[in-house]
Enzyme design. Structure first.
Site, mmCIF file in Angstrom:
data_model
loop_
_atom_site.group_PDB
_atom_site.id
_atom_site.type_symbol
_atom_site.label_atom_id
_atom_site.label_comp_id
_atom_site.label_asym_id
_atom_site.label_seq_id
_atom_site.Cartn_x
_atom_site.Cartn_y
_atom_site.Cartn_z
ATOM 1 N N SER A 13 -3.104 -3.388 1.759
ATOM 2 C CA SER A 13 -2.437 -2.676 2.851
ATOM 3 C C SER A 13 -3.453 -2.251 3.887
ATOM 4 O O SER A 13 -4.330 -1.428 3.614
ATOM 5 C CB SER A 13 -1.705 -1.443 2.315
ATOM 6 O OG SER A 13 -1.220 -0.659 3.391
ATOM 7 N N HIS A 36 -0.627 -6.812 3.782
ATOM 8 C CA HIS A 36 0.524 -5.908 3.790
ATOM 9 C C HIS A 36 0.468 -5.026 5.035
ATOM 10 O O HIS A 36 -0.511 -4.310 5.251
ATOM 11 C CB HIS A 36 0.509 -5.041 2.523
ATOM 12 C CG HIS A 36 1.789 -4.306 2.285
ATOM 13 N ND1 HIS A 36 2.896 -4.894 1.709
ATOM 14 C CD2 HIS A 36 2.137 -3.021 2.544
ATOM 15 C CE1 HIS A 36 3.859 -4.002 1.614
ATOM 16 N NE2 HIS A 36 3.437 -2.864 2.120
ATOM 17 N N ASP A 38 2.297 -2.033 7.064
ATOM 18 C CA ASP A 38 3.263 -0.934 6.994
ATOM 19 C C ASP A 38 3.708 -0.539 8.393
ATOM 20 O O ASP A 38 2.928 -0.021 9.190
ATOM 21 C CB ASP A 38 2.639 0.271 6.295
ATOM 22 C CG ASP A 38 2.430 0.037 4.817
ATOM 23 O OD1 ASP A 38 3.382 -0.388 4.146
ATOM 24 O OD2 ASP A 38 1.312 0.289 4.324
ATOM 25 N N MET A 40 5.928 1.975 10.411
ATOM 26 C CA MET A 40 6.578 3.278 10.257
ATOM 27 C C MET A 40 6.988 3.813 11.630
ATOM 28 O O MET A 40 6.255 3.638 12.610
ATOM 29 C CB MET A 40 5.638 4.280 9.581
ATOM 30 C CG MET A 40 5.062 3.817 8.268
ATOM 31 S SD MET A 40 4.022 5.096 7.510
ATOM 32 C CE MET A 40 3.184 4.146 6.241
ATOM 33 N N HIS A 69 6.259 -4.515 5.707
ATOM 34 C CA HIS A 69 7.077 -3.503 5.037
ATOM 35 C C HIS A 69 7.591 -2.522 6.082
ATOM 36 O O HIS A 69 6.825 -1.747 6.655
ATOM 37 C CB HIS A 69 6.224 -2.784 3.983
ATOM 38 C CG HIS A 69 6.928 -1.669 3.282
ATOM 39 N ND1 HIS A 69 6.253 -0.734 2.521
ATOM 40 C CD2 HIS A 69 8.249 -1.326 3.210
ATOM 41 C CE1 HIS A 69 7.119 0.125 2.033
ATOM 42 N NE2 HIS A 69 8.335 -0.212 2.432
ATOM 43 N N MET A 71 9.303 0.666 7.128
ATOM 44 C CA MET A 71 9.731 2.020 6.766
ATOM 45 C C MET A 71 10.295 2.651 8.022
ATOM 46 O O MET A 71 9.701 3.541 8.626
ATOM 47 C CB MET A 71 8.547 2.802 6.191
ATOM 48 C CG MET A 71 8.153 2.334 4.810
ATOM 49 S SD MET A 71 6.635 3.093 4.178
ATOM 50 C CE MET A 71 5.436 1.869 4.714
ATOM 51 N N MET A 140 8.756 1.312 -4.739
ATOM 52 C CA MET A 140 7.754 2.255 -4.246
ATOM 53 C C MET A 140 7.278 3.146 -5.388
ATOM 54 O O MET A 140 8.081 3.732 -6.118
ATOM 55 C CB MET A 140 8.326 3.117 -3.121
ATOM 56 C CG MET A 140 8.598 2.362 -1.825
ATOM 57 S SD MET A 140 7.088 1.664 -1.095
ATOM 58 C CE MET A 140 6.111 3.142 -0.780
ATOM 59 N N GLY A 145 5.232 6.727 3.455
ATOM 60 C CA GLY A 145 4.851 7.457 4.663
ATOM 61 C C GLY A 145 3.363 7.604 4.851
ATOM 62 O O GLY A 145 2.890 7.618 5.988
ATOM 63 N N GLY A 148 -3.023 6.671 0.232
ATOM 64 C CA GLY A 148 -3.900 7.536 -0.540
ATOM 65 C C GLY A 148 -3.224 8.410 -1.570
ATOM 66 O O GLY A 148 -3.853 9.297 -2.131
ATOM 67 N N ASP A 180 4.080 -0.646 -4.685
ATOM 68 C CA ASP A 180 3.289 -0.182 -3.548
ATOM 69 C C ASP A 180 3.063 1.309 -3.689
ATOM 70 O O ASP A 180 4.020 2.082 -3.711
ATOM 71 C CB ASP A 180 4.044 -0.492 -2.250
ATOM 72 C CG ASP A 180 3.303 -0.043 -1.006
ATOM 73 O OD1 ASP A 180 2.182 0.487 -1.121
ATOM 74 O OD2 ASP A 180 3.845 -0.238 0.100
ATOM 75 N N GLY A 182 -0.646 3.919 -4.716
ATOM 76 C CA GLY A 182 -1.534 4.350 -5.781
ATOM 77 C C GLY A 182 -1.961 3.244 -6.709
ATOM 78 O O GLY A 182 -2.300 3.483 -7.876
#
Length: 228
Positions: A13, A36, A38, A40, A69, A71, A140, A145, A148, A180, A182
């Site tokens: 990501s 990947h 993201d 948002m 992805h 969101m 998820m 959002g 980390g 996706d 951690g």
């Protein structure tokens, strides 16, 4: 090739990368399977990241296919644009879509894989009967959002096991189960053991001294878990 025999996909990501050097970032992850991305909108999730113009730029320079992805609110309206940009896969959230099957059909007609994503609190039963309409399901393992965060194991293993069991029962050998949030060598192995075959990893790749080494370690841990 069945889900049990194909290799586990690694999808770094870039949300966790040096965004001031996108070209360099993309070269660092050239040994991965997909990049990947993201997207948002600061509505569906409390963060604002990339939009279509940046994804178009990334598509132009990426040495590997894009795994987008979304969101965002109203994927029914916005998702097709990312397929039109040439993304390999476009995943949107079940919680945000009005007509998810219609979105999936449109994405596939435009040449992209169609993916459906579930937040941690969304029951797997909401999507279990829709698998044949999608190419991938994204479970998820953090609240969407922000990067980390720590992997949420509670409930994730059951979701993956149920999805893999249903996919196997229906003969959906090409269905990709992705996680996706951690994800590192340890948590990725847990997810693969439960049925995942695509790992999205941000911090564990880009916080490493060498992203290529981190990708190789993720891949090795995933393949070992698959064999076990």
């Amino acid at each position: 090739m069945t889900a049990a025999t194909r290799h586990v996909q690694i999808s770094p990501s870039i949300l966790n990368a040096d965004l001031g050097d996108l070209k360099g970032t993309l070269q660092q992850i050239a040994t991965a399977d997909t990049a990947h991305i993201d997207v948002m909108d600061n509505h569906f999730v409390p963060n604002l990241t990339f939009g279509a113009p940046v994804v178009k730029y990334i598509q132009q320079y990426s040495p590997i296919p894009l795994d987008v992805h979304l969101m965002i609110d109203d994927p029914d309206r916005w998702a097709p644009a990312y397929a039109e940009l040439g993304a390999h896969a476009v995943t949107f959230h079940l919680e945000a879509a009005t007509s998810p099957l219609s979105v999936a059909r449109t994405l596939r007609s435009l040449g992209a894989q169609a993916g459906i994503a579930l937040k941690p609190a969304t029951p797997v039963e909401t999507v279990i009967d829709l698998l044949e309409y999608f190419n991938r399901v994204l479970v998820m393992t953090v609240e969407p959002g922000f990067g980390g965060q720590s992997y949420i194991e509670a409930g994730t293993t059951r979701k993956l096991q149920m999805l893999r069991e249903r996919a196997d029962r229906q003969g959906l050998d090409d269905l990709v189960l992705q996680v996706d949030g951690g994800v590192n060598a340890h948590t990725g192995a847990i997810a693969v053991s439960a049925g995942a075959d695509s790992l999205v990893a941000g911090s564990s790749v880009f916080a490493a001294a060498d992203a290529r080494v981190a990708i190789a370690e993720l891949r090795a841990a995933a393949e070992l878990a698959r064999q076990g």
